[in-house]
Design an enzyme around this catalytic site. Structure first.
Site, short mmCIF file in Angstrom:
data_model
loop_
_atom_site.label_atom_id
_atom_site.label_comp_id
_atom_site.label_asym_id
_atom_site.label_seq_id
_atom_site.Cartn_x
_atom_site.Cartn_y
_atom_site.Cartn_z
N GLY A 14 0.84 -1.20 0.00
CA GLY A 14 0.00 0.00 0.00
C GLY A 14 0.87 1.25 0.00
O GLY A 14 1.95 1.26 0.58
N ASP A 117 5.74 -5.51 5.48
CA ASP A 117 6.15 -6.90 5.71
C ASP A 117 5.90 -7.80 4.50
O ASP A 117 6.71 -8.67 4.20
CB ASP A 117 5.56 -7.45 7.02
CG ASP A 117 4.10 -7.79 6.91
OD1 ASP A 117 3.68 -8.78 7.50
OD2 ASP A 117 3.37 -7.04 6.23
N GLY A 118 4.80 -7.56 3.76
CA GLY A 118 4.53 -8.37 2.57
C GLY A 118 5.65 -8.22 1.54
O GLY A 118 6.23 -9.21 1.07
N ASP A 141 1.14 1.36 9.15
CA ASP A 141 0.72 0.51 10.27
C ASP A 141 1.77 0.42 11.38
O ASP A 141 1.44 0.03 12.51
CB ASP A 141 0.41 -0.91 9.78
CG ASP A 141 -0.61 -0.93 8.66
OD1 ASP A 141 -1.47 -0.03 8.63
OD2 ASP A 141 -0.53 -1.84 7.82
N GLY A 184 -4.47 0.13 10.33
CA GLY A 184 -3.40 -0.45 11.15
C GLY A 184 -3.29 -1.96 11.07
O GLY A 184 -2.47 -2.56 11.74
N GLN A 289 -5.71 8.34 5.51
CA GLN A 289 -4.50 8.14 6.32
C GLN A 289 -3.28 7.82 5.47
O GLN A 289 -2.15 7.90 5.91
CB GLN A 289 -4.72 6.98 7.31
CG GLN A 289 -5.74 7.30 8.37
CD GLN A 289 -6.37 6.06 8.97
OE1 GLN A 289 -5.99 5.63 10.04
NE2 GLN A 289 -7.34 5.48 8.29
N ARG A 290 -3.51 7.38 4.24
CA ARG A 290 -2.38 7.00 3.38
C ARG A 290 -2.01 8.10 2.38
O ARG A 290 -0.88 8.13 1.88
CB ARG A 290 -2.73 5.73 2.61
CG ARG A 290 -2.86 4.49 3.45
CD ARG A 290 -2.06 3.34 2.87
NE ARG A 290 -2.36 3.05 1.50
CZ ARG A 290 -3.08 2.01 1.07
NH1 ARG A 290 -3.58 1.16 1.95
NH2 ARG A 290 -3.29 1.81 -0.20
O1 F6P Z 1 -1.03 -1.71 5.23
C1 F6P Z 1 -1.54 -0.45 4.96
C2 F6P Z 1 -3.05 -0.46 4.92
O2 F6P Z 1 -3.50 0.85 4.71
C3 F6P Z 1 -3.71 -1.08 6.15
O3 F6P Z 1 -3.72 -0.21 7.26
C4 F6P Z 1 -5.06 -1.43 5.60
O4 F6P Z 1 -5.62 -2.49 6.32
C5 F6P Z 1 -4.76 -1.84 4.18
O5 F6P Z 1 -3.51 -1.27 3.85
C6 F6P Z 1 -5.80 -1.39 3.19
O6 F6P Z 1 -5.50 -1.92 1.94
P1 F6P Z 1 -6.23 -1.48 0.59
O7 F6P Z 1 -5.55 -0.22 0.11
O8 F6P Z 1 -6.00 -2.63 -0.34
O9 F6P Z 1 -7.67 -1.23 0.91
#
Ligand code: F6P
Length: 365
Positions: A14, A117-118, A141, A184, A289-290
């Protein structure tokens, strides 16, 4: 030691605030060393499909304050279980040798993987196959072992904390219970930090399964004290005692298909059922948050990580990830970083501090 002339970099998993600052720092440091850099597009997918761009001083200029990643990313693609559709049928195949052949064909001396981690698990498997790898710890996270903090986490906390400040004023005006669900995955770091910073009354995290009676009792206690509103932060991975984690959806094409989400709504409904004279509202902060600009802390940390990653590469410290310990950046084995998810310790000083200022964790402490 083999001379390093050209390396590849990619951003996996992500996206996360600070990715561009890392890309810039690696590229500028590499260029100072006389090393050329190419960036694979869309993470490991681009590595398998041989899609890349040259990273020179012009390409990486002026990007450290920007969100996202100029390279693109994917949290679905794993070269060791690569998803394709063949004759209309979905299939997974091991394309790792194809990825290595692409790197050899391009004359790359190795790869810097910027990921959580992935992605670092995948990086470790390439390292076992003989590819020179250095990792950079990325994730909002903050759940990677072997580092005090991942870049992007503090920006996510900042966003969640600001959201709580906003929820506070409207909660107070309407005398409501406001529930904020934050990201998270299986760790409660964002909820814990944002909850303390934003003055939450209750913080629910995966590490401390909650008891609804404890949550209700905290809210009613506040009412008795004349505080007729409450703020509850719920980590997406939080779960009730004797209950299950809430899964939002499964991404069939992903090597890590589970996407969490929905626990905030469940908590809000449960509170509403217990306290039917009180209004409850839920906000899911989600990908806010991202996205967006990294805060200065993350721009600086990302820059330090990027420079250190290139230094580690030039020093031949392959199979390592750069990590922050106290105020020192060092290279640690990737295996250390991925051996387990780093979780909040329920007895830690930070949880005790939160309890001391009256925050409830949904337990009968
Ligand atoms: O690992 C980052 C994260 O934003 C997590 O907090 C969340 O569970 C996941 O990725 C969401 O993933 P996606 O962008 O595939 O919805």
């Amino acid at each position: 030691m083999k001379e390093i002339r050209q390396i590849g970099i990619l951003t996996g998993g992500g996206d996360c605030p600070g990715l561009n600052a890392v890309i810039r720092a690696i590229s500028k440091t590499a260029i100072n060393y006389g090393v050329e850099v190419i960036g694979f597009i869309d993470g490991f997918k681009g590595l398998v499909e041989n899609r890349y761009m040259q990273l020179d001083l012009r390409t990486v200029s002026g990007i450290s304050h920007t969100g996202g990643t100029i390279l693109g990313t994917s949290n679905r693609d794993n070269p060791f279980q690569f998803f394709t559709i063949s004759d209309g049928a979905p299939q997974h195949s091991d394309e790792s040798d194809r990825a290595i052949a692409n790197m050899e064909h391009l004359g790359l001396d190795g790869l810097v993987v910027i990921g959580g981690d992935g992605s670092l698990n995948i990086a470790d498997r390439f390292s076992e196959k003989g590819v020179a790898i250095v990792g950079v710890p990325k994730t909002i996270d903050n759940d990677l072992s072997a580092t005090d903090v991942t870049f992007g986490f503090n920006t996510a906390v900042n966003t969640a904390s600001e959201a709580l400040d906003r929820l506070h004023t409207t909660a107070e005006s309407h005398h409501r219970v406001m529930v904020l669900e934050v990201m998270g995955r299986y760790a409660g770091w964002i909820a814990l930090h944002a909850g303390i910073s934003g003055g939450a009354d209750v913080i629910l995290i995966p590490e401390i399964p909650y008891n609804m009676d404890a949550v209700i009792s905290k809210i009613t206690q506040r009412y008795r004290q004349g505080k007729n509103f409450s703020i509850i932060v719920v980590a997406e991975g939080a779960l009730p005692e004797h209950g299950e984690i809430v899964i939002r959806n499964l991404v069939a094409t992903s090597h890590d298909p589970i996407r969490l989400g929905g626990i905030g709504q469940k908590v809000a409904e449960d509170i509403g059922n217990h306290l039917n004279n009180i209004e409850v509202r839920v906000t899911v902060l989600g990908h806010l948050q991202r996205g967006g600009s990294p805060i200065p802390y993350d721009r600086i940390l990302s820059t330090r990580y990027g420079v250190a990653a290139m230094d580690a590469f030039m020093a031949g410290q392959f199979g390592t990830m750069v990590s922050l310990r106290g105020d020192m950046i060092a290279a640690v084995p990737i295996k250390e970083a991925i051996k387990e998810i780093r979780k909040v310790q329920p007895e830690s000083e930070m949880v005790r501090a939160a309890r001391a200022v009256g925050i409830n964790f949904g337990d009968l402490y």
